[in-house]
Write a protein that holds these residues in place. Sequence first.
Motif, PDB file in Angstrom:
ATOM      1  N   LEU A   1     -11.499  11.337   5.559  1.00 15.99           N
ATOM      2  CA  LEU A   1     -10.304  11.662   6.336  1.00 15.99           C
ATOM      3  C   LEU A   1      -9.890  10.481   7.202  1.00 15.99           C
ATOM      4  N   ARG A   2     -10.859   9.856   7.849  1.00 14.12           N
ATOM      5  CA  ARG A   2     -10.580   8.692   8.709  1.00 14.12           C
ATOM      6  C   ARG A   2     -10.033   7.540   7.859  1.00 14.12           C
ATOM      7  N   ASP A   3     -10.640   7.298   6.691  1.00 17.73           N
ATOM      8  CA  ASP A   3     -10.159   6.235   5.805  1.00 17.73           C
ATOM      9  C   ASP A   3      -8.731   6.523   5.349  1.00 17.73           C
ATOM     10  N   TYR A   4      -8.473   7.773   5.025  1.00 21.50           N
ATOM     11  CA  TYR A   4      -7.146   8.184   4.592  1.00 21.50           C
ATOM     12  C   TYR A   4      -6.118   7.917   5.688  1.00 21.50           C
ATOM     13  N   GLN A   5      -6.457   8.327   6.919  1.00 20.61           N
ATOM     14  CA  GLN A   5      -5.525   8.134   8.031  1.00 20.61           C
ATOM     15  C   GLN A   5      -5.307   6.646   8.311  1.00 20.61           C
ATOM     16  N   ALA A   6      -6.357   5.853   8.225  1.00 18.69           N
ATOM     17  CA  ALA A   6      -6.212   4.411   8.451  1.00 18.69           C
ATOM     18  C   ALA A   6      -5.335   3.779   7.368  1.00 18.69           C
ATOM     19  N   PHE A   7      -5.557   4.190   6.112  1.00 16.99           N
ATOM     20  CA  PHE A   7      -4.747   3.647   5.020  1.00 16.99           C
ATOM     21  C   PHE A   7      -3.288   4.049   5.173  1.00 16.99           C
ATOM     22  N   LEU A   8      -3.057   5.309   5.535  1.00 16.76           N
ATOM     23  CA  LEU A   8      -1.670   5.754   5.741  1.00 16.76           C
ATOM     24  C   LEU A   8      -1.011   4.990   6.890  1.00 16.76           C
ATOM     25  N   ALA A   9      -1.772   4.688   7.930  1.00 19.13           N
ATOM     26  CA  ALA A   9      -1.224   3.911   9.041  1.00 19.13           C
ATOM     27  C   ALA A   9      -0.827   2.516   8.560  1.00 19.13           C
ATOM     28  N   ARG A  10      -1.690   1.876   7.747  1.00 17.28           N
ATOM     29  CA  ARG A  10      -1.370   0.545   7.215  1.00 17.28           C
ATOM     30  C   ARG A  10      -0.163   0.622   6.269  1.00 17.28           C
ATOM     31  N   LEU A  11      -0.130   1.644   5.473  1.00 20.76           N
ATOM     32  CA  LEU A  11       0.988   1.839   4.556  1.00 20.76           C
ATOM     33  C   LEU A  11       2.289   2.081   5.330  1.00 20.76           C
ATOM     34  N   GLY A  12       2.210   2.857   6.389  1.00 19.37           N
ATOM     35  CA  GLY A  12       3.382   3.090   7.241  1.00 19.37           C
ATOM     36  C   GLY A  12       3.871   1.804   7.880  1.00 19.37           C
ATOM     37  N   GLU A  13       2.929   0.963   8.315  1.00 20.20           N
ATOM     38  CA  GLU A  13       3.294  -0.329   8.905  1.00 20.20           C
ATOM     39  C   GLU A  13       3.946  -1.227   7.847  1.00 20.20           C
ATOM     40  N   ALA A  14       3.406  -1.208   6.638  1.00 22.37           N
ATOM     41  CA  ALA A  14       3.994  -2.010   5.558  1.00 22.37           C
ATOM     42  C   ALA A  14       5.417  -1.542   5.260  1.00 22.37           C
ATOM     43  N   MET A  15       5.642  -0.235   5.262  1.00 15.47           N
ATOM     44  CA  MET A  15       6.988   0.288   5.022  1.00 15.47           C
ATOM     45  C   MET A  15       7.931  -0.087   6.167  1.00 15.47           C
ATOM     46  N   ARG A  16       7.428  -0.030   7.401  1.00 13.65           N
ATOM     47  CA  ARG A  16       8.259  -0.420   8.551  1.00 13.65           C
ATOM     48  C   ARG A  16       8.666  -1.892   8.427  1.00 13.65           C
ATOM     49  N   GLN A  17       7.704  -2.745   8.087  1.00  8.97           N
ATOM     50  CA  GLN A  17       8.018  -4.166   7.916  1.00  8.97           C
ATOM     51  C   GLN A  17       8.995  -4.389   6.766  1.00  8.97           C
ATOM     52  N   GLN A  18       8.818  -3.651   5.683  1.00  9.14           N
ATOM     53  CA  GLN A  18       9.721  -3.798   4.542  1.00  9.14           C
ATOM     54  C   GLN A  18      11.119  -3.308   4.887  1.00  9.14           C
ATOM     55  N   ARG A  19      11.223  -2.252   5.698  1.00  9.82           N
ATOM     56  CA  ARG A  19      12.546  -1.789   6.144  1.00  9.82           C
ATOM     57  C   ARG A  19      13.229  -2.880   6.971  1.00  9.82           C
ATOM     58  N   ALA A  20      12.448  -3.565   7.806  1.00  9.27           N
ATOM     59  CA  ALA A  20      13.007  -4.664   8.602  1.00  9.27           C
ATOM     60  C   ALA A  20      13.497  -5.785   7.683  1.00  9.27           C
ATOM     61  N   ILE A  21      12.746  -6.054   6.633  1.00  5.03           N
ATOM     62  CA  ILE A  21      13.155  -7.085   5.674  1.00  5.03           C
ATOM     63  C   ILE A  21      14.435  -6.660   4.955  1.00  5.03           C
ATOM     64  N   VAL A  22      14.500  -5.390   4.577  1.00  3.78           N
ATOM     65  CA  VAL A  22      15.708  -4.875   3.911  1.00  3.78           C
ATOM     66  C   VAL A  22      16.914  -5.035   4.834  1.00  3.78           C
ATOM     67  N   THR A  23      16.759  -4.665   6.093  1.00  2.00           N
ATOM     68  CA  THR A  23      17.857  -4.797   7.054  1.00  2.00           C
ATOM     69  C   THR A  23      18.268  -6.261   7.204  1.00  2.00           C
ATOM     70  N   LYS A  24      17.281  -7.134   7.312  1.00  2.00           N
ATOM     71  CA  LYS A  24      17.564  -8.563   7.466  1.00  2.00           C
ATOM     72  C   LYS A  24      18.289  -9.105   6.242  1.00  2.00           C
ATOM     73  N   THR A  25      17.826  -8.761   5.044  1.00  2.00           N
ATOM     74  CA  THR A  25      18.475  -9.289   3.842  1.00  2.00           C
ATOM     75  C   THR A  25      19.880  -8.723   3.673  1.00  2.00           C
ATOM     76  N   ARG A  26      20.081  -7.480   4.041  1.00  2.00           N
ATOM     77  CA  ARG A  26      21.440  -6.905   3.975  1.00  2.00           C
ATOM     78  C   ARG A  26      22.369  -7.632   4.939  1.00  2.00           C
ATOM     79  N   ASN A  27      21.874  -7.896   6.160  1.00  2.00           N
ATOM     80  CA  ASN A  27      22.684  -8.616   7.149  1.00  2.00           C
ATOM     81  C   ASN A  27      23.014 -10.028   6.669  1.00  2.00           C
ATOM     82  N   GLU A  28      22.006 -10.703   6.079  1.00  2.00           N
ATOM     83  CA  GLU A  28      22.245 -12.043   5.549  1.00  2.00           C
ATOM     84  C   GLU A  28      23.265 -12.001   4.427  1.00  2.00           C
ATOM     85  N   CYS A  29      23.180 -10.985   3.612  1.00  2.00           N
ATOM     86  CA  CYS A  29      24.111 -10.815   2.496  1.00  2.00           C
ATOM     87  C   CYS A  29      25.535 -10.594   3.033  1.00  2.00           C
ATOM     88  N   ASP A  30      25.666  -9.747   4.022  1.00  2.00           N
ATOM     89  CA  ASP A  30      26.984  -9.488   4.624  1.00  2.00           C
ATOM     90  C   ASP A  30      27.564 -10.754   5.245  1.00  2.00           C
TER      91      ASP A  30
END
Length: 145
Positions: A66-95
């Motif tokens: 359970l602890r490993d699962y929660q830690a992995f989900l936290a890392r995965l959530g952080e990766a998604m947050r960072q990727q969302r920031a990249i998506v926003t940045k690339t969209r802004n650069e594109c615009d």
Amino acid sequence: MTRADRLQPVQNLAEEAERRLAQQVAALERNAREAETKLLDLERYAEEYQRQYGERAGRGIGVTELRDYQAFLARLGEAMRQQRAIVTKTRNECDAGRLRWQEAAKRVKALDHVATQWRDEARRAMDRREQIEIDERAQRPRTQR
């Protein structure tokens, strides 16, 4: 050399700049699509991982798992947050790139318009000179009689 002819190198430079910016926009759009695809892949992976974990949890799991699962989900959530920031940045650069390209296209169009006007003016001036010469030639025989 006419004014329109002298403007041609400026037009060529403006057209080349516009082409370069169009290529940059295409590259920026590819980057934005790639970033969006990566985000979608991460989101699908997170959903699949949670689904699989839910099935396993239904059969019973230990505290460590359970602890490993929660830690992995936290890392995965952080990766998604960072990727969302990249998506926003690339969209802004594109615009921003698209706006620069549109401005360059407007400059090219304006230069083309000016060159066309100058060519038309030169043609009208030549037509007037030719008409004056024709009129003068037509007058000569009458005055010589």
